[in-house]
Enzyme design. Structure first.
Site, PDB file in Angstrom:
ATOM      1  CG  ASP A 172      -7.071  11.604  16.854  1.00 15.74           C
ATOM      2  OD1 ASP A 172      -8.093  12.312  17.204  1.00 15.74           O
ATOM      3  OD2 ASP A 172      -7.416  10.324  17.155  1.00 15.74           O
ATOM      4  CE  LYS A 178     -15.427   9.069  19.824  1.00 12.26           C
ATOM      5  NZ  LYS A 178     -14.137   8.950  19.951  1.00 12.26           N
ATOM      6  NE  ARG A 225     -17.436   1.319  -3.706  1.00 14.04           N
ATOM      7  CZ  ARG A 225     -17.000   0.962  -4.742  1.00 14.04           C
ATOM      8  NH1 ARG A 225     -15.569   1.745  -5.294  1.00 14.04           N
ATOM      9  NH2 ARG A 225     -17.393   0.322  -5.615  1.00 14.04           N
ATOM     10  CE1 TYR A 277     -10.734   5.883  21.178  1.00 13.08           C
ATOM     11  CE2 TYR A 277     -10.274   4.739  18.957  1.00 13.08           C
ATOM     12  CZ  TYR A 277     -11.047   5.105  20.060  1.00 13.08           C
ATOM     13  OH  TYR A 277     -12.461   4.400  19.934  1.00 13.08           O
TER      14      TYR A 277
END
Ligand SMILES: *Cc1c(COP(=O)(O)O)cnc(C)c1O
Length: 377
Positions: A171, A196, A47, A99
């Site tokens: 972004d 994406k 982690r 978004y």
């Protein structure tokens, strides 16, 4: 080095123990200590850090020209980490067409913890100046936008944000570092939904932040990543890095096809408007030409006749896949009104197209088939 070379080599060296050219997927969650208590390498627990995640972070840092990168389990988790790095009471100024998942995240999760959200039309720089106040800690920029593919001036916005003492985050999911480099335009942080274009094959959910400097905000972002634990799995990191190897060539080919398709759609009688920064009719064609290497592979268009006509057009397609999301090798089309919130300003006849790697002539033939179905209605 040029971006094509960076995309192949950054974060990617043959394995020193086996000579393997392709990196192994390091699934171990934990790393051994010596009898004296020393760790062999830099890794303790996955982690905190993991070889596959570190390789991806190194690659993203190089692609965006930043100082460091942090990877997350999704683009939304990356956005959440930025919000978690703020103090209660901080204001975020964001575009009114950001978004939807980002706006929802801030409203549903972070407003309860004292985040103040102001939405503004970022094509209007005076409106942005008026919205940014002494409490503003983040100026959130997203360009090109969803689904109207509007373009905002990153350099001008970065100046406004910096003058006000706010961090400027862009972004950069739609443009990718191949077409647009926000840190060079003055932003502090670039955000990606790597789900994406970076991953590029519609088979991995991941996200990232890339910073221009390791400052206080960045330290808190790292804290949110490691303590919060919304990290991508080693396999997700491996898939994303593998996708990035072909990113510059994919995005270029997809953007070239998108321009051809946008021009073709603009001349079609059943189409009332095409939203694409590569067309001279676009509201910010000049800004896009200045800040983007190419106009990108996302476009939207409005079918004359509104919602029913658009439904007929999308229903008549045989090749382009009807699905949400974007940035994969296959072209995807979405009738946006079906997924937008009830108060949306999106025109009901609007279809959003993510142009894939098929031959553009085949895509145009399919769009011709779809639009012919409008006339037959
Ligand atoms: C998809 C997307 C996100 C959210 O990313 P996830 O990986 O789905 O969490 C954020 N911003 C933009 C522009 C996106 O397209």
């Amino acid at each position: 080095m040029r971006i094509e070379t960076i995309a192949v080599h950054a974060g990617h060296t043959p394995d020193p123990t086996t000579g393997a050219v392709t990196p192994a997927i390091q699934l171990s969650t934990t790393f051994e200590r010596s009898p004296e208590g020393a760790l062999r390498g830099d890794y303790l627990y996955t982690r905190n850090d993991n070889p596959n995640r570190r390789a991806l972070e190194q690659c993203l840092t190089a692609l965006e020209g930043g100082a460091d990168a942090a990877c997350f389990a999704s683009g939304s988790a990356a956005a959440a980490a930025l919000c978690q790095a703020l103090e209660p009471g901080a204001r975020v100024v964001a575009p009114d067409d950001a978004y939807y998942g980002t706006i929802r995240l801030m409203r549903e999760l972070f407003e309860r913890w004292g985040l103040a959200l102001t939405l503004v039309d970022m094509t209007d720089l005076d409106a942005v100046r008026a919205a940014v106040d002494a409490r503003t800690r983040l100026l959130w920029v997203e360009t090109p936008s969803n689904p109207l593919v509007r373009v905002t001036d990153v350099a001008a916005l970065a100046q406004i944000g910096r003058r006000a003492g706010a961090h400027v985050v862009v972004d950069n999911t739609w443009a990718t570092p191949v077409l647009q480099r926000p840190l060079e335009l003055g932003a502090h942080v670039a955000l990606h939904s790597a789900t994406k274009y970076l991953g590029g094959h519609s088979d991995v959910l991941s996200g990232a932040l890339v910073t221009a400097q390791r400052d206080g905000l960045w330290e808190r972002v790292r804290g949110a990543q490691v303590a919060g634990g919304a990290v991508p799995s080693p396999f997700d990191c491996w898939l994303t890095l593998r996708g990035i190897h072909t990113l510059p060539w994919r995005v270029r080919a997809q953007s070239e096809s998108a321009l051809r398709i946008a021009r073709w759609l603009a001349g079609h009688a059943a189409v009332s408007v095409v939203h694409y920064p590569g067309l001279e009719s676009h509201h910010a064609h000049a800004v896009a030409a200045r800040q983007m290497r190419m106009p990108g592979a996302m476009l939207s268009f409005e079918v004359a006749g509104g919602r029913e006509a658009a439904a007929a057009a999308i229903g008549g397609l045989a090749l382009i896949t009807r699905a949400t999301s974007l940035g994969g090798t296959e072209s995807l089309v979405e009738h946006r009104i079906l997924v937008e919130p009830p108060d949306t300003k999106t025109p009901p006849g609007l279809l959003r197209l993510s142009v894939g790697l098929e031959h553009p002539d085949d895509l145009i033939a399919d769009l011709e088939r779809g639009l012919a179905a409008v006339a037959r209605r």
